[in-house]
Design a protein around this motif. Structure first.
Motif, mmCIF file in Angstrom:
data_model
loop_
_atom_site.group_PDB
_atom_site.id
_atom_site.type_symbol
_atom_site.label_atom_id
_atom_site.label_comp_id
_atom_site.label_asym_id
_atom_site.label_seq_id
_atom_site.Cartn_x
_atom_site.Cartn_y
_atom_site.Cartn_z
ATOM 1 N N VAL A 89 0.846 -1.203 0.000
ATOM 2 C CA VAL A 89 0.000 0.000 0.000
ATOM 3 C C VAL A 89 0.876 1.246 0.000
ATOM 4 N N GLU A 90 1.970 1.212 0.743
ATOM 5 C CA GLU A 90 2.869 2.365 0.808
ATOM 6 C C GLU A 90 3.493 2.651 -0.554
ATOM 7 N N GLN A 91 3.939 1.611 -1.233
ATOM 8 C CA GLN A 91 4.518 1.788 -2.572
ATOM 9 C C GLN A 91 3.470 2.312 -3.544
ATOM 10 N N PHE A 92 2.289 1.767 -3.468
ATOM 11 C CA PHE A 92 1.200 2.205 -4.340
ATOM 12 C C PHE A 92 0.879 3.677 -4.091
ATOM 13 N N THR A 93 0.788 4.055 -2.831
ATOM 14 C CA THR A 93 0.472 5.443 -2.482
ATOM 15 C C THR A 93 1.534 6.396 -3.018
ATOM 16 N N ARG A 94 2.798 5.958 -2.969
ATOM 17 C CA ARG A 94 3.889 6.785 -3.473
ATOM 18 C C ARG A 94 3.711 7.062 -4.977
ATOM 19 N N GLY A 279 7.972 -2.256 -9.149
ATOM 20 C CA GLY A 279 8.392 -0.911 -9.536
ATOM 21 C C GLY A 279 9.014 -0.823 -10.907
ATOM 22 N N ASP A 280 9.371 -1.960 -11.516
ATOM 23 C CA ASP A 280 9.934 -1.940 -12.863
ATOM 24 C C ASP A 280 8.913 -1.396 -13.858
ATOM 25 N N VAL A 281 9.414 -0.689 -14.862
ATOM 26 C CA VAL A 281 8.549 -0.038 -15.851
ATOM 27 C C VAL A 281 8.853 -0.567 -17.244
ATOM 28 N N ILE A 282 7.789 -0.857 -17.984
ATOM 29 C CA ILE A 282 7.896 -1.144 -19.417
ATOM 30 C C ILE A 282 6.863 -0.257 -20.118
ATOM 31 N N VAL A 305 10.426 2.822 -10.648
ATOM 32 C CA VAL A 305 9.866 4.017 -9.999
ATOM 33 C C VAL A 305 10.073 4.014 -8.491
ATOM 34 N N PHE A 306 10.465 2.886 -7.916
ATOM 35 C CA PHE A 306 10.778 2.865 -6.489
ATOM 36 C C PHE A 306 12.213 3.312 -6.236
ATOM 37 N N GLU A 307 13.034 3.224 -7.264
ATOM 38 C CA GLU A 307 14.431 3.640 -7.139
ATOM 39 C C GLU A 307 14.622 5.095 -7.542
ATOM 40 N N THR A 308 13.805 5.594 -8.461
ATOM 41 C CA THR A 308 13.871 7.008 -8.863
ATOM 42 C C THR A 308 12.472 7.615 -8.705
ATOM 43 N N SER A 309 11.817 7.932 -9.797
ATOM 44 C CA SER A 309 10.466 8.472 -9.742
ATOM 45 C C SER A 309 9.768 8.201 -11.066
ATOM 46 N N VAL A 310 8.462 8.370 -11.077
ATOM 47 C CA VAL A 310 7.700 8.182 -12.307
ATOM 48 C C VAL A 310 8.196 9.136 -13.385
ATOM 49 N N GLU A 311 8.373 10.401 -13.022
ATOM 50 C CA GLU A 311 8.777 11.410 -14.001
ATOM 51 C C GLU A 311 10.156 11.129 -14.575
#
Length: 390
Positions: A89-94, A279-282, A305-311
């Motif tokens: 939940v914490e990761q999702f909220t972030r 958190g991995d992104v494709i 996105v857990f290591e850096t950010s979405v942007e």
């Protein structure tokens, strides 16, 4: 996916994408459309729609999916899905906190069934409270108590897609391996009942009937039944008898890039992002699907996105290269490093013979690809009989 398909997809999903489209979200979508039309590689908008695979775990083993019986596929044998593969939940909220002002909608599934996540209802509430439209798609073959049904309805979920691929258990379970259609229909009926009791419009309910030659005779009866329940929308389309693993790039020939055209050949890198449970992104969920949960496979993630950010991930070099490829696939000839990108070999932007890896329900019977195995579960016929890669 080309521009026409983008328009068709947006129209079909308009009920969960468009309702909250105003202010900064509308401006963000307009900026994304501008970046797309101008073929920009560094973009000013955030993704308009974010798919968050809160867990890749599933309760079924559908024949098309990475959860299917491997039936001789090395890649499917390597799939790893563990109980701990769940976003917290914490990761999702972030993630939600980073996208809530600009992103329009989140879809909380990709390779798993979101109903397997114990915190799904809480996550729906978090996203809804942040002003986002919230969508899930589920097989809905779960033994849900009345209080859980009520919790789903009141969670903040804005759109619920349920797959009803037949009315008889015999036909339904051919492809929905391990599923029970009685549970699906019971859950769906109670969702509609609770909505009426509460006078609630949401979640909007969509039933998808995936057609095959063995179940198409039940289509109209299924439509009548779910419409009588009170579902909001009924969609149907032909299903696949092949598996996602059949369509990995190693299984077909790429003849070369498709020619440049006025608009990019794919919209995903400009409008949407897929975030895996870790958190991995494709950039999309339609290419390299079987590589994502097979350790050592060619997943080609763009960042985390857990290591850096979405942007930061959204405008990272892999994303820029992806937009560069879809904007003009011919660049791969002069810039061979683009062949290392996730999008390399995708049939949307390259000329391929990927059709040889497909067996669609409108052209082939289930029995051409599968035969009954132990306890009636389907076993794939040998490649000599199917013509498929494994």
């Amino acid at each position: 996916m080309n521009t026409r398909q983008l328009i068709q997809t947006t129209w079909r999903r308009r009920r969960w994408i468009l309702p909250k489209l105003a202010g900064r979200k509308l401006a963000n979508l307009a900026a994304a459309a501008r970046d797309f039309a101008l073929k920009r590689e560094v973009v000013s908008a955030l993704p308009a729609v974010v798919k968050i695979d809160i867990s890749p775990i599933c309760n079924l083993a559908c024949t098309v999916c990475v959860h299917a019986n491997p039936n001789g596929s090395d890649l499917l044998e390597k799939q790893v899905f563990a109980p701990g593969h769940k976003m917290t939940v914490e990761q999702f909220t972030r993630i939600i906190d980073q996208i809530k002002h600009k992103t329009t909608a989140v879809s909380l599934y990709t390779w798993g069934d979101p109903m397997t996540h114990p915190d799904l209802d809480e996550m729906c509430g978090i996203a809804a409270a942040a002003g986002l439209q919230v969508h899930i798609s589920t097989n809905f073959s779960f033994g849900l108590k009345d209080e859980r049904i009520r919790s789903i309805v009141t969670s903040g979920l804005s759109h619920l897609t349920v797959c009803v691929d037949g009315l008889s258990q015999e036909k339904y379970e051919k492809t929905r391996v391990g599923g029970r259609i009685d549970r699906v229909l019971s859950n769906l009926e109670r969702v509609c009942k609770v909505k009426r009791e509460l006078g609630s419009r949401f979640p909007l309910t969509e039933v998808q009937f995936i057609k095959f030659q063995h179940n198409v005779d039940e289509l109209e009866e299924a439509r009548r039944l779910v419409e009588e329940m009170g579902v909001d929308e009924f969609a149907h389309f032909w299903g696949a008898l092949h598996n996602y693993a059949d369509r990995e790039p190693d299984n077909y020939t790429v003849h070369g890039p498709l020619p440049n055209q006025r608009l990019p050949r794919c919209y995903w890198p400009h409008f949407s992002m897929v975030i895996k449970y870790n958190g991995d992104v494709i950039p999309c969920c339609e290419h390299r699907m079987a590589a994502q949960h097979a350790p050592g496979a060619d997943a080609r993630v763009f960042g985390n996105v857990f290591e850096t950010s979405v942007e930061e991930v959204w405008n990272s070099k892999p994303y820029q290269d992806s937009r560069r490829l879809v904007s003009n696939p011919e660049r791969v000839r002069s810039e061979p490093e683009l062949a290392n990108n996730f999008c390399d070999g995708c049939f949307v932007i390259f000329d391929t013979d990927i059709r040889k890896t497909a067996r669609w329900g409108n052209q082939h019977a289930f029995e051409e690809v599968f035969t009954p195995g132990p306890r009636g579960k389907p076993v794939r016929r040998p490649r000599e009989e199917t013509g498929l890669p494994y």
